[in-house]
Scaffold this active site. Structure first.
Site, mmCIF file in Angstrom:
data_model
loop_
_atom_site.group_PDB
_atom_site.id
_atom_site.type_symbol
_atom_site.label_atom_id
_atom_site.label_comp_id
_atom_site.label_asym_id
_atom_site.label_seq_id
_atom_site.Cartn_x
_atom_site.Cartn_y
_atom_site.Cartn_z
ATOM 1 N N TRP A 89 -4.185 2.660 -6.285
ATOM 2 C CA TRP A 89 -4.232 3.511 -5.097
ATOM 3 C C TRP A 89 -3.764 4.915 -5.390
ATOM 4 C CZ3 TRP A 89 -7.645 1.862 -2.130
ATOM 5 C CH2 TRP A 89 -7.824 0.502 -1.933
ATOM 6 N N ASP A 163 2.730 7.392 0.314
ATOM 7 C CA ASP A 163 1.771 6.402 0.810
ATOM 8 C C ASP A 163 2.531 5.080 0.939
ATOM 9 O OD1 ASP A 163 -0.138 4.477 1.212
ATOM 10 O OD2 ASP A 163 -1.362 4.977 -0.531
ATOM 11 N N LYS A 187 -2.466 -3.241 7.271
ATOM 12 C CA LYS A 187 -1.559 -4.233 6.682
ATOM 13 C C LYS A 187 -0.406 -4.595 7.626
ATOM 14 C CE LYS A 187 -2.899 -3.845 2.025
ATOM 15 N NZ LYS A 187 -4.230 -3.434 2.415
HETATM 16 C C1 LIG Z 1 -1.041 1.514 -0.955
HETATM 17 C C2 LIG Z 1 -2.446 1.667 -0.453
HETATM 18 N N1 LIG Z 1 -2.971 2.897 -0.326
HETATM 19 C C3 LIG Z 1 -4.225 3.063 0.114
HETATM 20 C C4 LIG Z 1 -5.016 2.005 0.471
HETATM 21 C C5 LIG Z 1 -6.413 2.256 0.962
HETATM 22 O O1 LIG Z 1 -6.477 2.078 2.333
HETATM 23 P P1 LIG Z 1 -7.835 2.227 3.143
HETATM 24 O O2 LIG Z 1 -8.711 1.080 2.735
HETATM 25 O O3 LIG Z 1 -7.420 2.158 4.564
HETATM 26 O O4 LIG Z 1 -8.434 3.531 2.795
HETATM 27 C C6 LIG Z 1 -4.503 0.714 0.385
HETATM 28 C C7 LIG Z 1 -5.328 -0.431 0.787
HETATM 29 O O5 LIG Z 1 -5.017 -1.566 0.550
HETATM 30 C C8 LIG Z 1 -3.188 0.535 -0.101
HETATM 31 O O6 LIG Z 1 -2.654 -0.688 -0.212
#
Ligand SMILES: Cc1ncc(COP(=O)(O)O)c(C=O)c1O
Length: 352
Positions: A89, A163, A187
């Site tokens: 991520w 994040d 989540k």
């Molecule tokens: C830590 C983290 N950042 C970003 C994301 C991406 O999120 P999205 O699918 O809402 O763009 C996730 C998705 O699991 C995540 O766990």
């Protein structure tokens, strides 16, 4: 999702607060929605102990959307931002950041990929950029199952942007160390495709370049998260989740529960004599996402198949890491972790 919240949502779809009109049908410019939004914002402030100088925003689009919006708002042409790379991520945030502002520099002071993302940087393991516009990091790494026990140290005076998608309100947040914290909602807060963004006003009050309103945090703040028709159902669901978490005892209580759940699973892993092999080093283990492999891909598959047969679903690792992943989000009761621990014990006995 906790059952009481789902049951409340079922009612609210038909009739929100005795109005005779469901949440999907209410106008977002009427007093009923004004109250709903004010409640959600206030509950979030209470639950997160969010200081008054931080805006609480509900922004459509998931965390990936924020990967682009953050540099667009905060990273001027020619400036540098630090992005320690601790996983899939944060790596995606780096790519999106570079695409969003090709005229700036996204520096990577820690390259976790070299270590197969088995840890986050220890103190002294990365040299942050002096004078950076901000440092972006991912506090809990959902795929590889690592986390920062304490926030990383940016250079003096450099704002920290976090994040927290996979652990928001799973432990108290130290606001004195952060200028912005965001989380995709799916989540811990309910509905996918929306993000909670909590940002210090002085950081977002003017984007570094002219932006269309939907891309501007300042505009989202000015129009109270309703520049256009907002994701009302997702915001209402987040509001109910905030209230449920407050009733359950708040972030400190969830930290305790998450510690207890994780201890059960890591206990089995550590006592398995290398049968279960965690992807993360012990000093930075996630309490929420526990990723591990068995001795072969075939055994991983057998584990996942048999677990599914035993009604323990969703244990396949993320496609970028493989193996097994147990996600013990805030709403997962301790009984869920106990059931998994018991299955892991039996599986080890039969296959170890
Ligand atoms: C830590 C983290 N950042 C970003 C994301 C991406 O999120 P999205 O699918 O809402 O763009 C996730 C998705 O699991 C995540 O766990």
């Amino acid at each position: 999702m906790p059952l009481p919240v789902l049951m409340q949502l079922r009612e609210d779809l038909i009739d929100l607060n005795g109005t005779g009109i469901g949440i999907l049908e209410h106008s977002h410019r009427q007093p009923t929605y004004d109250r709903l939004l004010a409640d959600a914002t206030e509950s979030c402030r209470t639950l997160g102990e969010v200081p008054d100088d931080f805006e609480i925003l509900f922004v459509s689009g998931g965390a990936t959307n924020q990967f682009g919006l953050i540099p667009l708002n905060l990273l001027a042409d020619g400036a540098t931002a630090d992005y320690p790379d601790t996983e899939v991520w944060s790596a995606k945030a780096i790519v999106e950041g570079r695409d969003a502002v090709p005229t700036a520099t996204i520096a990577v002071p820690f390259e976790g990929k070299k270590f197969r993302y088995d840890h986050v940087p220890a103190e002294g393991e990365m040299v942050p950029t002096v004078g950076a516009a901000y440092m972006h990091y991912c506090s809990n790494n959902t795929v590889h199952g690592t986390r920062f026990h304490t926030p990383p140290k940016a250079a003096p005076g450099v704002p920290l942007v976090c994040d927290a998608s996979s652990e928001i309100f799973g432990r108290p947040m130290d606001w004195s160390k952060h200028a912005m914290v965001y989380a995709a909602a799916q989540k811990h807060l309910g509905v996918a495709a929306m993000s909670l963004v909590i940002a210090r006003r002085d950081l977002i009050n003017a984007p570094v370049r002219p932006l269309p309103s939907m891309l501007s945090y300042a505009a989202h703040a000015r129009y109270e998260s309703r520049i256009n028709t907002p994701p009302t159902f997702a915001i209402h669901t987040a509001g109910l989740m905030f209230r449920w978490m407050i009733q359950e005892g708040g972030a400190r209580e969830f930290e305790k529960r998450n510690n207890a759940k994780a201890a059960l699973i890591y206990g089995i892993i550590d006592g398995s004599g290398d049968f279960y092999r965690p992807l993360s080093r012990p000093e930075c283990r996630s309490l929420i996402n526990i990723s591990f492999r068995l001795q072969s891909e075939a055994l991983d598959k057998k584990f996942i198949d048999e677990a599914t047969g035993a009604e323990l679903d969703g244990l396949a690792g993320h496609r970028d890491a493989g193996g097994v992943r147990a996600s013990l989000y805030n709403a997962m009761p301790i009984a869920g972790a106990e059931a998994l621990a018991s299955f892991m014990r039996d599986f080890l006995r039969q296959n170890g």
